[in-house]
Write a protein that holds these residues in place. Structure first.
Motif, PDB file in Angstrom:
ATOM      1  N   ILE A   1     -11.137   7.274   7.434  1.00  0.00           N
ATOM      2  CA  ILE A   1     -11.325   5.827   7.587  1.00  0.00           C
ATOM      3  C   ILE A   1     -10.024   5.114   7.274  1.00  0.00           C
ATOM      4  CG2 ILE A   1     -12.009   5.301   5.219  1.00  0.00           C
ATOM      5  CD1 ILE A   1     -13.668   3.876   8.390  1.00  0.00           C
ATOM      6  N   GLY A   2      -9.865   3.906   7.819  1.00  0.00           N
ATOM      7  CA  GLY A   2      -8.690   3.095   7.510  1.00  0.00           C
ATOM      8  C   GLY A   2      -7.398   3.803   7.847  1.00  0.00           C
ATOM      9  N   LEU A   3      -6.473   3.806   6.887  1.00  0.00           N
ATOM     10  CA  LEU A   3      -5.168   4.428   7.098  1.00  0.00           C
ATOM     11  C   LEU A   3      -5.078   5.808   6.460  1.00  0.00           C
ATOM     12  CD1 LEU A   3      -2.837   1.328   6.584  1.00  0.00           C
ATOM     13  CD2 LEU A   3      -3.708   2.294   8.721  1.00  0.00           C
ATOM     14  N   SER A   4      -6.190   6.313   5.947  1.00  0.00           N
ATOM     15  CA  SER A   4      -6.211   7.686   5.446  1.00  0.00           C
ATOM     16  C   SER A   4      -6.320   8.656   6.623  1.00  0.00           C
ATOM     17  CB  SER A   4      -7.367   7.901   4.467  1.00  0.00           C
ATOM     18  OG  SER A   4      -7.106   7.270   3.230  1.00  0.00           O
TER      19      SER A   4
ATOM     20  N   MET B   1       0.841  -1.191   0.000  1.00  0.00           N
ATOM     21  CA  MET B   1       0.000   0.000   0.000  1.00  0.00           C
ATOM     22  C   MET B   1       0.886   1.254   0.000  1.00  0.00           C
ATOM     23  SD  MET B   1      -3.164  -0.954   2.533  1.00  0.00           S
ATOM     24  CE  MET B   1      -3.963  -2.554   2.435  1.00  0.00           C
ATOM     25  N   ALA B   2       0.274   2.384  -0.340  1.00  0.00           N
ATOM     26  CA  ALA B   2       0.988   3.648  -0.386  1.00  0.00           C
ATOM     27  C   ALA B   2       0.026   4.752   0.024  1.00  0.00           C
ATOM     28  CB  ALA B   2       1.533   3.903  -1.789  1.00  0.00           C
ATOM     29  N   ASN B   3       0.543   5.966   0.210  1.00  0.00           N
ATOM     30  CA  ASN B   3      -0.326   7.091   0.528  1.00  0.00           C
ATOM     31  C   ASN B   3       0.103   8.306  -0.270  1.00  0.00           C
ATOM     32  OD1 ASN B   3       1.521   8.847   2.316  1.00  0.00           O
ATOM     33  ND2 ASN B   3       1.666   6.823   3.275  1.00  0.00           N
ATOM     34  N   MET B   4      -0.817   9.253  -0.416  1.00  0.00           N
ATOM     35  CA  MET B   4      -0.571  10.442  -1.213  1.00  0.00           C
ATOM     36  C   MET B   4      -1.413  11.590  -0.657  1.00  0.00           C
ATOM     37  SD  MET B   4      -1.229  10.926  -5.317  1.00  0.00           S
ATOM     38  CE  MET B   4      -0.034   9.639  -5.712  1.00  0.00           C
ATOM     39  N   ILE B   5      -0.870  12.793  -0.720  1.00  0.00           N
ATOM     40  CA  ILE B   5      -1.626  13.963  -0.314  1.00  0.00           C
ATOM     41  C   ILE B   5      -2.571  14.330  -1.451  1.00  0.00           C
ATOM     42  CG2 ILE B   5      -1.538  16.384   0.373  1.00  0.00           C
ATOM     43  CD1 ILE B   5      -0.461  14.427   2.455  1.00  0.00           C
ATOM     44  N   CYS B   6      -3.872  14.305  -1.149  1.00  0.00           N
ATOM     45  CA  CYS B   6      -4.900  14.582  -2.148  1.00  0.00           C
ATOM     46  C   CYS B   6      -5.913  15.557  -1.562  1.00  0.00           C
ATOM     47  CB  CYS B   6      -5.623  13.292  -2.553  1.00  0.00           C
ATOM     48  SG  CYS B   6      -4.529  11.968  -3.114  1.00  0.00           S
ATOM     49  N   ASN B   7      -6.109  16.666  -2.214  1.00  0.00           N
ATOM     50  CA  ASN B   7      -7.073  17.651  -1.734  1.00  0.00           C
ATOM     51  C   ASN B   7      -6.732  18.082  -0.305  1.00  0.00           C
ATOM     52  OD1 ASN B   7      -9.359  19.277  -2.068  1.00  0.00           O
ATOM     53  ND2 ASN B   7     -10.780  17.706  -1.321  1.00  0.00           N
ATOM     54  N   GLY B   8      -5.435  18.117  -0.001  1.00  0.00           N
ATOM     55  CA  GLY B   8      -4.971  18.554   1.308  1.00  0.00           C
ATOM     56  C   GLY B   8      -4.965  17.492   2.377  1.00  0.00           C
ATOM     57  N   LEU B   9      -5.316  16.236   2.038  1.00  0.00           N
ATOM     58  CA  LEU B   9      -5.379  15.149   3.010  1.00  0.00           C
ATOM     59  C   LEU B   9      -4.553  13.960   2.532  1.00  0.00           C
ATOM     60  CD1 LEU B   9      -9.229  15.202   3.676  1.00  0.00           C
ATOM     61  CD2 LEU B   9      -7.463  16.162   5.158  1.00  0.00           C
ATOM     62  N   SER B  10      -4.060  13.164   3.469  1.00  0.00           N
ATOM     63  CA  SER B  10      -3.315  11.957   3.132  1.00  0.00           C
ATOM     64  C   SER B  10      -4.284  10.808   2.918  1.00  0.00           C
ATOM     65  CB  SER B  10      -2.337  11.604   4.261  1.00  0.00           C
ATOM     66  OG  SER B  10      -1.677  10.379   3.991  1.00  0.00           O
ATOM     67  N   LEU B  11      -4.276  10.221   1.713  1.00  0.00           N
ATOM     68  CA  LEU B  11      -5.132   9.088   1.397  1.00  0.00           C
ATOM     69  C   LEU B  11      -4.295   7.835   1.173  1.00  0.00           C
ATOM     70  CD1 LEU B  11      -7.797  10.498  -1.120  1.00  0.00           C
ATOM     71  CD2 LEU B  11      -7.884  10.417   1.386  1.00  0.00           C
ATOM     72  N   GLU B  12      -4.734   6.730   1.768  1.00  0.00           N
ATOM     73  CA  GLU B  12      -4.086   5.428   1.591  1.00  0.00           C
ATOM     74  C   GLU B  12      -4.710   4.733   0.381  1.00  0.00           C
ATOM     75  OE1 GLU B  12      -1.314   2.439   3.225  1.00  0.00           O
ATOM     76  OE2 GLU B  12      -1.655   4.591   3.583  1.00  0.00           O
TER      77      GLU B  12
ATOM     78  N   GLY C   1      -2.951  12.885  -8.944  1.00  0.00           N
ATOM     79  CA  GLY C   1      -1.666  12.535  -8.351  1.00  0.00           C
ATOM     80  C   GLY C   1      -1.047  11.297  -8.961  1.00  0.00           C
ATOM     81  N   LEU C   2      -1.892  10.389  -9.421  1.00  0.00           N
ATOM     82  CA  LEU C   2      -1.420   9.153 -10.054  1.00  0.00           C
ATOM     83  C   LEU C   2      -1.300   9.301 -11.572  1.00  0.00           C
ATOM     84  CD1 LEU C   2      -3.567   6.565  -8.039  1.00  0.00           C
ATOM     85  CD2 LEU C   2      -1.128   7.021  -7.783  1.00  0.00           C
ATOM     86  N   SER C   3      -1.521  10.518 -12.056  1.00  0.00           N
ATOM     87  CA  SER C   3      -1.445  10.814 -13.500  1.00  0.00           C
ATOM     88  C   SER C   3      -2.425   9.953 -14.298  1.00  0.00           C
ATOM     89  CB  SER C   3      -0.012  10.621 -14.019  1.00  0.00           C
ATOM     90  OG  SER C   3       0.877  11.517 -13.379  1.00  0.00           O
ATOM     91  N   ILE C   4      -3.600   9.733 -13.705  1.00  0.00           N
ATOM     92  CA  ILE C   4      -4.670   8.997 -14.381  1.00  0.00           C
ATOM     93  C   ILE C   4      -5.733  10.008 -14.783  1.00  0.00           C
ATOM     94  CG2 ILE C   4      -6.471   7.256 -14.107  1.00  0.00           C
ATOM     95  CD1 ILE C   4      -4.606   5.819 -12.154  1.00  0.00           C
ATOM     96  N   HIS C   5      -5.915  10.197 -16.066  1.00  0.00           N
ATOM     97  CA  HIS C   5      -6.808  11.238 -16.559  1.00  0.00           C
ATOM     98  C   HIS C   5      -8.264  10.787 -16.622  1.00  0.00           C
ATOM     99  CE1 HIS C   5      -3.223  13.500 -17.414  1.00  0.00           C
ATOM    100  NE2 HIS C   5      -2.773  12.542 -18.208  1.00  0.00           N
ATOM    101  N   GLN C   6      -8.483   9.496 -16.873  1.00  0.00           N
ATOM    102  CA  GLN C   6      -9.838   8.966 -16.934  1.00  0.00           C
ATOM    103  C   GLN C   6      -9.859   7.568 -16.318  1.00  0.00           C
ATOM    104  OE1 GLN C   6     -10.646   9.334 -21.255  1.00  0.00           O
ATOM    105  NE2 GLN C   6     -12.253  10.783 -20.694  1.00  0.00           N
ATOM    106  N   ALA C   7     -11.018   7.184 -15.785  1.00  0.00           N
ATOM    107  CA  ALA C   7     -11.109   5.865 -15.154  1.00  0.00           C
ATOM    108  C   ALA C   7     -12.562   5.407 -15.084  1.00  0.00           C
ATOM    109  CB  ALA C   7     -10.520   5.901 -13.746  1.00  0.00           C
TER     110      ALA C   7
END
Length: 268
Positions: A60-63, A1-12, A106-112
């Motif tokens: 929630i979780g590790l976020s 697992m990994a985490n990233m700062i997204c919208n000002g918060l750390s998300l796992e 953050g993950l450079s994913i433009h569409q999903a």
């Protein structure tokens, strides 16, 4: 697992499959961690040629937890919603959709392809409304659009989702998780009831398990904490035409999120 700062918060988050393949994001429901999307399921989707990402929502979780916001009175919030009032909550589901949009960036994913269960389905719908350019398709599972004309949850489901463990002891948290699963889970796929099984992290690899109890992060405040968003997509159903993405929804025949025999869904 990994985490990233997204919208000002750390998300796992955790990814499966080839990063060059089309992305699929899995959004968990109220009080559920990313591990409520079983590894076996994630791997099976990845094997079909997709890059699968499951993540912990904020609180929630590790976020990142927003404990400074306090624990809201869910009973009062539900009463206000039923009365047509707008409850004062620390943040809304639209901000949780913004979290996911930031994670994608953050993950450079433009569409999903966006898949959400329960509350996650509400967030998925808001993704399609506010970030349609990012959504290849929308799948909303055992969720709602916020249209008050749709059939409500059963009284048992509403009651258990608004309740909490008897104490902060792991045993009580496990018992509460089993109680929730007994009410809202699939009758054909009940969780293993052995306490030693539920709390052995080595066994948290998918199939039938109870990750909500103690799999990755024990947060006894649980659903109360997750309720800081107000737990209602409000008028998202009125805005659904804003998205051109293909969409689908699913409810089991015995889904306690709908009154028996109503065949409820996400439409108007």
């Amino acid at each position: 697992m990994a985490n990233m700062i997204c919208n000002g918060l750390s998300l796992e988050y955790e990814a499966f499959g080839d990063a060059d393949k089309p992305a699929v994001f899995l959004i968990a429901g109220l009080g559920f961690q990313l591990i409520d999307w079983p590894v076996a399921f994630c791997e099976s989707v990845a094997a079909e040629g997709f890059h699968v990402i499951r993540f912990d929502n904020r609180d929630i979780g590790l976020s990142q937890k927003l404990n400074e916001k306090g624990i809201p009175d869910l009973g009062r919030i539900m009463q206000q919603l039923q009365n047509g009032e707008v409850p004062a909550v620390p943040y809304h589901l639209s901000q949780m959709a913004a979290d996911l949009a930031a994670l994608m960036e953050g993950l450079s994913i433009h569409q999903a392809h966006i898949i959400g269960m329960s509350m996650g389905g509400m967030i998925a719908q808001l993704m399609a409304i506010f970030y349609p350019e990012k959504v290849l398709s929308l799948t909303s599972i055992m969720s709602s659009s916020g249209n008050r004309q749709l059939p409500p949850s059963t009284p048992a489901a509403t009651s258990v989702l608004m309740s909490a463990p008897a104490s902060q002891d792991v045993e009580d948290v496990v018992d509460f998780g089993l109680k929730v699963n007994d009410v809202i889970g699939s009758p054909g796929h009940r969780w293993e009831r052995s306490y030693s099984y539920l709390c052995d992290k080595e066994l948290f690899t998918g199939r039938i398990y109870a990750p909500i109890c103690c799999g990755a992060c024990l947060e006894p405040a649980g659903v109360g904490v997750a309720g800081r968003h107000g737990a209602n997509p409000r008028d998202s159903w009125k805005r659904r035409s804003a998205s051109a993405a293909g969409s689908g929804h699913g409810h089991g025949a015995t889904d306690s999120g709908c009154e028996a025999g109503t065949g409820c869904g996400n439409g108007a």
